[in-house]
Design an enzyme around this catalytic site. Structure first.
Site, mmCIF file in Angstrom:
data_model
loop_
_atom_site.group_PDB
_atom_site.id
_atom_site.type_symbol
_atom_site.label_atom_id
_atom_site.label_comp_id
_atom_site.label_asym_id
_atom_site.label_seq_id
_atom_site.Cartn_x
_atom_site.Cartn_y
_atom_site.Cartn_z
ATOM 1 N N ARG A 225 36.589 31.292 14.029
ATOM 2 C CA ARG A 225 37.926 30.731 14.181
ATOM 3 C C ARG A 225 38.813 31.793 14.798
ATOM 4 O O ARG A 225 38.661 32.984 14.489
ATOM 5 C CB ARG A 225 38.512 30.302 12.825
ATOM 6 N N GLU A 254 44.890 26.717 20.190
ATOM 7 C CA GLU A 254 43.978 25.898 21.006
ATOM 8 C C GLU A 254 44.682 24.592 21.370
ATOM 9 O O GLU A 254 45.367 24.023 20.520
ATOM 10 C CB GLU A 254 42.693 25.597 20.224
ATOM 11 N N HIS A 273 36.075 25.902 22.706
ATOM 12 C CA HIS A 273 35.651 25.488 21.359
ATOM 13 C C HIS A 273 34.590 24.378 21.425
ATOM 14 O O HIS A 273 34.788 23.275 20.879
ATOM 15 C CB HIS A 273 36.856 25.047 20.507
#
Ligand code: NDP
Length: 307
Positions: A225, A254, A273
């Site tokens: 993360r 993000e 991601h």
């Protein structure tokens, strides 16, 4: 928990079409429907990637991600909602993604792809390319992701050191350090690979001090993360040649904002991601849901329970 209706929340479309999961689970005794926020409240259980307050009306939430740092554990407990996650399925996908990053850096593939965009026949300097056997990766987090990385990257000849809260040995790791010895663990590594969940303890675990302790020719990889790494300290460290570069699948914000300097850095690989993406994702996550439906029906403890 009495399961009559399971909702597949529309947010899962970030990873796969909701209808693929709905039809994969169609043979289960409970009805399975695709639901929006409002319709989720009428379900006994919801399978989701996003969190919504409406889910507090359900008995069980299943996260199709392993990371559940966005879920409000206290509220779920207060409402008696069970939360399960999808740890256990991302070993091979993340392992291969990380192997790809390491091969790109060693064989300079990221530079060749960049040069190709410019139609530029541009060979690396004689001493830039290297091979992986004999290099060392320090994998911070020895769970599903860490083991997957150790397995795939280890098979390329990389020596694997692990970091976890205890220093107890883990199969597939040549050596294990406790988190309190992180500085020592990263000091000799060619690659530092972050695979821990984001918690109060791991927020900015990789900070300026860790980056300064890393070798100048070492690369940082973050597939966990964003906030486990102090992103502005990382940008500084790359700009000042404190470390060689980074491969990042996750970011403090993000999508990564267009103005982020990370996009333009020669020795940085940015992926959006999706390090765990696979066309089999709905089956892998669906199998956990299926197993837990069966466990709930026979009053057994659920698998991958977080709350
Ligand atoms: P696991 O629960 O299987 O493993 C987590 C590991 O982290 C455990 O082995 C634990 O070891 C270790 N750990 C926890 N806290 C610390 C700490 N303070 N210091 C060092 N080690 C610690 O989770 P997964 O491997 O399935 O997933 C890990 C995280 O990766 C997820 O929470 C998610 O955020 C992220 N993820 C990202 C994906 C992506 O698409 N990029 C895909 C899947 C996951 P011990 O208990 O021994 O300390």
């Amino acid at each position: 928990v009495d399961l009559e209706r399971i909702g597949v929340h529309e947010s899962v479309e970030r990873v796969f079409p909701p209808d693929e999961l709905r039809s994969y689970l169609q043979d289960l005794p409970p009805a399975v429907d695709i639901v929006d926020d409002a319709a989720a409240a009428d379900c006994d259980a919801v399978v989701t990637i996003a969190y919504r307050e409406q889910f507090l009306a359900c008995d069980w939430i299943h996260s199709i991600q392993a990371g559940v740092d966005r879920f409000p554990f206290g509220d779920l407990e207060d409402h008696g909602v069970v939360l399960t996650n999808s740890t256990g399925i991302h070993d091979r996908t993340i392992g291969e993604t990380v192997a790809g990053y390491l091969l790109a850096f060693a064989r300079r593939l990221h530079r060749h792809v960049a040069n190709q965009q410019e139609r530029s026949w541009n060979r690396p300097a004689w001493d830039e390319a290297f091979t992986l056997p004999g290099t060392t990766a320090c994998v911070v987090g020895t769970g599903t992701l860490g083991k997957g990385v150790a397995n795939v990257v280890g098979s390329l000849g990389v020596d694997i050191v692990g970091v976890r809260r205890s220093a107890d040995p883990v199969p597939g790791f040549d050596e294990i350090y406790a988190t309190e010895d992180l500085l020592e663990a990263v000091a000799d590594a060619d690659f530092v690979i972050v695979t821990v969940p984001l918690t109060d303890d791991t927020h900015h675990l990789v900070d300026e001090t860790i980056l300064e302790t890393m070798r100048e020719d070492a690369y940082l990889v973050n597939v966990a993360r964003g906030a486990v790494v102090d992103q502005s300290a990382l940008i500084d460290a790359i700009e000042h040649n404190v470390v060689a570069g980074a491969a990042l699948d996750v970011f403090e914000t993000e999508p990564l904002p267009e103005e982020s300097p990370l996009w333009g850095m020669d020795e940085v690989i940015v992926t959006p991601h999706c390090g765990a993406f696979t066309r089999d994702y709905f089956r892998d996550a669906g199998d956990i849901v299926r197993e837990n439906v069966e466990r709930l029906e026979s009053d057994e403890a659920v698998h991958n329970r977080v709350v």
